[in-house]
Design an enzyme around this catalytic site. Structure first.
Site, PDB file in Angstrom:
ATOM      1  N   LYS A  81       2.395  -3.337   7.388  1.00 46.64           N
ATOM      2  CA  LYS A  81       2.456  -3.383   5.877  1.00 46.64           C
ATOM      3  C   LYS A  81       4.038  -3.229   5.521  1.00 46.64           C
ATOM      4  O   LYS A  81       4.687  -3.700   4.646  1.00 46.64           O
ATOM      5  CB  LYS A  81       1.501  -2.683   5.044  1.00 46.64           C
ATOM      6  N   THR A  95       0.679  -1.354   0.015  1.00 48.15           N
ATOM      7  CA  THR A  95      -0.100  -0.072   0.032  1.00 48.15           C
ATOM      8  C   THR A  95       0.877   1.355  -0.045  1.00 48.15           C
ATOM      9  O   THR A  95       2.084   1.244   0.423  1.00 48.15           O
ATOM     10  CB  THR A  95      -0.909   0.213   1.244  1.00 48.15           C
ATOM     11  N   ASP A  96       0.337   2.154  -0.363  1.00 46.84           N
ATOM     12  CA  ASP A  96       1.108   3.800  -0.340  1.00 46.84           C
ATOM     13  C   ASP A  96       1.023   4.210   1.116  1.00 46.84           C
ATOM     14  O   ASP A  96       1.874   5.150   1.211  1.00 46.84           O
ATOM     15  CB  ASP A  96       0.470   4.622  -1.236  1.00 46.84           C
ATOM     16  N   GLU A  97       0.372   3.557   2.051  1.00 45.96           N
ATOM     17  CA  GLU A  97       0.353   4.126   3.313  1.00 45.96           C
ATOM     18  C   GLU A  97       1.342   3.860   4.062  1.00 45.96           C
ATOM     19  O   GLU A  97       1.858   4.373   5.133  1.00 45.96           O
ATOM     20  CB  GLU A  97      -0.702   3.285   4.207  1.00 45.96           C
ATOM     21  N   TYR A  99      -1.690  -0.609  11.090  1.00 52.78           N
ATOM     22  CA  TYR A  99      -2.087  -1.392   9.617  1.00 52.78           C
ATOM     23  C   TYR A  99      -0.788  -1.043   8.827  1.00 52.78           C
ATOM     24  O   TYR A  99      -0.196  -1.931   8.097  1.00 52.78           O
ATOM     25  CB  TYR A  99      -3.380  -0.935   9.077  1.00 52.78           C
TER      26      TYR A  99
HETATM   27  P1  NAD Z   1      -9.685  -7.452   2.445  1.00 53.67           P
HETATM   28  O1  NAD Z   1      -9.575  -7.249   3.827  1.00 53.67           O
HETATM   29  O2  NAD Z   1     -10.874  -7.036   1.648  1.00 53.67           O
HETATM   30  O3  NAD Z   1      -9.186  -9.095   2.189  1.00 53.67           O
HETATM   31  C1  NAD Z   1      -8.104  -9.636   2.665  1.00 53.67           C
HETATM   32  C2  NAD Z   1      -8.367 -11.126   2.390  1.00 53.67           C
HETATM   33  O4  NAD Z   1      -7.252 -11.808   3.154  1.00 53.67           O
HETATM   34  C3  NAD Z   1      -9.675 -11.708   3.099  1.00 53.67           C
HETATM   35  O5  NAD Z   1     -10.145 -12.682   2.138  1.00 53.67           O
HETATM   36  C4  NAD Z   1      -9.102 -12.720   4.290  1.00 53.67           C
HETATM   37  O6  NAD Z   1     -10.041 -13.656   4.689  1.00 53.67           O
HETATM   38  C5  NAD Z   1      -7.894 -13.008   3.770  1.00 53.67           C
HETATM   39  N1  NAD Z   1      -7.020 -13.118   4.937  1.00 53.67           N
HETATM   40  C6  NAD Z   1      -6.858 -12.536   6.280  1.00 53.67           C
HETATM   41  N2  NAD Z   1      -5.750 -12.849   6.914  1.00 53.67           N
HETATM   42  C7  NAD Z   1      -5.462 -14.208   6.190  1.00 53.67           C
HETATM   43  C8  NAD Z   1      -4.690 -15.166   6.679  1.00 53.67           C
HETATM   44  N3  NAD Z   1      -3.644 -15.112   7.896  1.00 53.67           N
HETATM   45  N4  NAD Z   1      -4.341 -16.271   6.031  1.00 53.67           N
HETATM   46  C9  NAD Z   1      -5.087 -16.228   4.639  1.00 53.67           C
HETATM   47  N5  NAD Z   1      -5.700 -15.405   4.626  1.00 53.67           N
HETATM   48  C10 NAD Z   1      -6.252 -14.271   5.066  1.00 53.67           C
HETATM   49  O7  NAD Z   1      -8.254  -6.582   1.457  1.00 53.67           O
HETATM   50  P2  NAD Z   1      -8.169  -5.952   0.461  1.00 53.67           P
HETATM   51  O8  NAD Z   1      -8.817  -4.435   0.453  1.00 53.67           O
HETATM   52  O9  NAD Z   1      -8.517  -6.850  -0.776  1.00 53.67           O
HETATM   53  O10 NAD Z   1      -6.675  -5.939   0.390  1.00 53.67           O
HETATM   54  C11 NAD Z   1      -5.875  -6.679  -0.161  1.00 53.67           C
HETATM   55  C12 NAD Z   1      -4.344  -6.369  -0.194  1.00 53.67           C
HETATM   56  O11 NAD Z   1      -4.225  -5.145  -0.835  1.00 53.67           O
HETATM   57  C13 NAD Z   1      -3.857  -6.169   1.092  1.00 53.67           C
HETATM   58  O12 NAD Z   1      -2.583  -6.829   1.176  1.00 53.67           O
HETATM   59  C14 NAD Z   1      -3.752  -4.803   1.225  1.00 53.67           C
HETATM   60  O13 NAD Z   1      -2.845  -4.167   2.346  1.00 53.67           O
HETATM   61  C15 NAD Z   1      -3.427  -4.157  -0.040  1.00 53.67           C
HETATM   62  N6  NAD Z   1      -4.134  -2.893  -0.443  1.00 53.67           N
HETATM   63  C16 NAD Z   1      -5.204  -2.584  -0.469  1.00 53.67           C
HETATM   64  C17 NAD Z   1      -5.728  -1.581  -0.867  1.00 53.67           C
HETATM   65  C18 NAD Z   1      -7.162  -1.048  -0.557  1.00 53.67           C
HETATM   66  O14 NAD Z   1      -7.689   0.070  -1.030  1.00 53.67           O
HETATM   67  N7  NAD Z   1      -8.196  -1.782  -0.185  1.00 53.67           N
HETATM   68  C19 NAD Z   1      -4.611  -0.419  -1.274  1.00 53.67           C
HETATM   69  C20 NAD Z   1      -3.662  -0.903  -1.429  1.00 53.67           C
HETATM   70  C21 NAD Z   1      -2.933  -1.952  -1.176  1.00 53.67           C
HETATM   71  O1  TDX Z   2     -16.901   5.803   7.240  1.00 59.24           O
HETATM   72  C1  TDX Z   2     -15.961   6.375   7.091  1.00 59.24           C
HETATM   73  N1  TDX Z   2     -15.905   7.645   6.989  1.00 59.24           N
HETATM   74  C2  TDX Z   2     -14.568   8.280   6.522  1.00 59.24           C
HETATM   75  O2  TDX Z   2     -14.679   9.573   6.442  1.00 59.24           O
HETATM   76  C3  TDX Z   2     -14.573   5.676   6.837  1.00 59.24           C
HETATM   77  C4  TDX Z   2     -14.867   3.883   6.831  1.00 59.24           C
HETATM   78  C5  TDX Z   2     -13.677   6.213   6.353  1.00 59.24           C
HETATM   79  N2  TDX Z   2     -13.492   7.553   6.032  1.00 59.24           N
HETATM   80  C6  TDX Z   2     -12.483   8.296   5.714  1.00 59.24           C
HETATM   81  C7  TDX Z   2     -11.015   7.541   6.267  1.00 59.24           C
HETATM   82  C8  TDX Z   2     -10.077   7.956   5.142  1.00 59.24           C
HETATM   83  O3  TDX Z   2      -9.461   9.143   4.994  1.00 59.24           O
HETATM   84  O4  TDX Z   2     -12.273   7.890   4.064  1.00 59.24           O
HETATM   85  C9  TDX Z   2     -10.905   7.612   3.891  1.00 59.24           C
HETATM   86  C10 TDX Z   2     -10.898   6.144   3.212  1.00 59.24           C
HETATM   87  O5  TDX Z   2     -10.952   5.248   4.404  1.00 59.24           O
HETATM   88  P1  TDX Z   2     -10.799   3.629   4.257  1.00 59.24           P
HETATM   89  O6  TDX Z   2     -11.777   3.220   3.205  1.00 59.24           O
HETATM   90  O7  TDX Z   2     -10.616   3.111   5.529  1.00 59.24           O
HETATM   91  O8  TDX Z   2      -9.334   3.638   3.715  1.00 59.24           O
HETATM   92  P2  TDX Z   2      -7.800   3.969   4.054  1.00 59.24           P
HETATM   93  O9  TDX Z   2      -7.842   4.133   5.576  1.00 59.24           O
HETATM   94  O10 TDX Z   2      -7.526   5.353   3.401  1.00 59.24           O
HETATM   95  O11 TDX Z   2      -7.055   2.615   3.634  1.00 59.24           O
HETATM   96  C11 TDX Z   2      -7.337   2.005   2.434  1.00 59.24           C
HETATM   97  O12 TDX Z   2      -6.390   2.538   1.409  1.00 59.24           O
HETATM   98  C12 TDX Z   2      -5.107   1.956   1.535  1.00 59.24           C
HETATM   99  C13 TDX Z   2      -7.410   0.494   2.613  1.00 59.24           C
HETATM  100  O13 TDX Z   2      -8.337   0.309   3.574  1.00 59.24           O
HETATM  101  C14 TDX Z   2      -6.158  -0.262   2.813  1.00 59.24           C
HETATM  102  O14 TDX Z   2      -6.166  -1.481   2.939  1.00 59.24           O
HETATM  103  C15 TDX Z   2      -5.119   0.546   1.653  1.00 59.24           C
HETATM  104  O15 TDX Z   2      -3.867   0.093   2.225  1.00 59.24           O
END
Ligand code: NAD
Ligand code: TDX
Length: 334
Positions: free
Chosen positions: A151, A120-122, A147
């Site tokens: 990562k 992630t960019d975080e 988190y």
């Molecule tokens: P998500 O929470 O929707 O899905 C995570 C999945 O991993 C789930 O299916 C869960 O059951 C599985 N999991 C969790 N713990 C596990 C374990 N110990 N063993 C096996 N499986 C396990 O997450 P997402 O949003 O799809 O994110 C996927 C990846 O992308 C993550 O590595 C996250 O850090 C990265 N990422 C997410 C975002 C975003 O915006 N969502 C952005 C950048 C990077």
């Molecule tokens: O109810 C809400 N209201 C609100 O204002 C929620 C759930 C979030 N927010 C804000 C918090 C953040 O500034 O919205 C923004 C986005 O929130 P999230 O969806 O929780 O994402 P963020 O914390 O930015 O992280 C996401 O992007 C990077 C993913 O969850 C991570 O897995 C990824 O690494």
């Protein structure tokens, strides 16, 4: 190619499996997923007969040894992924994101299997709202939440395994994804499903924070480019120039529902809330020629809203428990 996708029942992983099965019929996909609260077998229903599913934990070294030994490459999505949960209880983040990644790295090292690490960019921390710069591959790590720290730790393990043990790995750090199959705890699906349920959207604090939105299919097409043509040991940033502040995103969602732009609540802010993320993806674009397909955020958002309207049976089972957890964590209307 035999490909192991960890976390394939989660949001991005499931979309990656759909895209892979549809566009690359020669790839045999095995999903390894623990099916935590965030994993949903139903997300794989459309492709269930074309993949293998292993229910298990990436930190289970014996299981991981077995499944990694049977593939040519691993794409590692599995993680605890929600910042708010990491503030309530950091331990599963340390266990899955750090120890789980360690377990996979040891297995790919032993079996000399190609490994792509999803991050992630975080990990870079945040930028000021008025800072014109964006994160690049050489930006120093500075994570803010448990988190993002977990990562960042996992990324560091990958780098060390490349340098010390010659593991054939690449890393990608992507910005905020949106699209179908995203858990209702996350910002965009939470507001969409709130509106379907007649609840006002909930904006943390003033809502000035900026996220750099990318459609999940664009993230996944970039992952394939890197898996096939990326340089071993290289980190690639993935982003699609989608910076928006949270308040504007809520206003767009309200507009799509035909509601007034101020028909939302400000609620308790997230502690340590990162201000702004922004990605410079020029390395990915110039070296690998990747370009995003979803360039119109409003259109992508409207399609996502339609998906949640059409797939209530997918998200409904999680909705009440998710909202109760936010209330139990102390979220209050300001
Ligand atoms: P998500 O929470 O929707 O899905 C995570 C999945 O991993 C789930 O299916 C869960 O059951 C599985 N999991 C969790 N713990 C596990 C374990 N110990 N063993 C096996 N499986 C396990 O997450 P997402 O949003 O799809 O994110 C996927 C990846 O992308 C993550 O590595 C996250 O850090 C990265 N990422 C997410 C975002 C975003 O915006 N969502 C952005 C950048 C990077
Ligand atoms: O109810 C809400 N209201 C609100 O204002 C929620 C759930 C979030 N927010 C804000 C918090 C953040 O500034 O919205 C923004 C986005 O929130 P999230 O969806 O929780 O994402 P963020 O914390 O930015 O992280 C996401 O992007 C990077 C993913 O969850 C991570 O897995 C990824 O690494």
């Amino acid at each position: 190619m035999r490909l192991l996708v960890t976390g394939g029942a989660g949001f991005i992983g499931a979309n990656f499996v759909h895209q892979t099965v549809t566009q690359r019929p020669g790839v045999h996909v095995t999903v390894l997923d623990k099916l935590t609260y965030a994993g949903n077998r139903a997300s794989l229903d459309p492709v269930a007969d074309r993949i293998e599913f292993v229910h298990g934990d990436i930190a289970d070294t014996a299981l991981v040894e077995h499944v990694v030994g049977a593939v040519d490459a691993v794409v590692h999505f599995a993680a605890e992924s929600h910042n708010d949960n990491s503030l309530a209880d950091p331990w599963p983040f340390v266990q899955t994101n750090i120890v789980g990644t360690y377990s996979l790295l040891q297995a790919v090292r032993r079996h000399q299997v190609r490994y792509h690490h999803i991050s992630t960019d975080e990990v870079y921390g945040d930028l000021e709202l008025d800072d014109p710069s964006a994160f690049g591959e050489n930006t120093p790590y500075n994570p803010s939440s448990p988190y993002s720290a977990s990562k960042a730790s996992s990324d560091m393990l990958v780098r060390a395994w490349v340098r010390s043990f010659g593991v054939a790995a690449t890393i990608s750090n992507c910005s905020n994804n949106y699209g179908p199959y995203q858990h209702v705890e996350k910002f965009i699906p939470r507001q969409i499903t709130n509106l379907i349920d007649g609840i006002r959207p909930r904006l943390y604090g003033a809502g000035h924070q900026v996220r750099d939105w990318i459609h999940v299919d664009d993230h996944n097409s970039a992952v394939w480019e890197i898996l096939e043509r990326g340089r071993i040991g290289q980190t690639y940033l993935i982003g699609a120039d989608g910076e928006r502040d949270n308040k504007s995103v809520v206003e767009l969602i309200l507009e799509a529902f035909g509601r007034a732009p101020d028909d939302f609540d400000h609620v308790t802010d997230r502690p340590g809330h990162d201000l702004r993320y922004a990605i410079d993806a020029s390395l990915l674009r110039t070296e690998l020629g990747w370009e995003p397909e979803y360039r119109d955020f409003r259109k992508g958002l409207e399609a996502t809203i339609d998906w949640y309207r059409d797939n209530e049976s997918w998200w409904r089972p999680q909705k009440a428990a998710t909202e109760s957890a936010y209330l139990a964590a102390g979220e209050k209307v300001l």
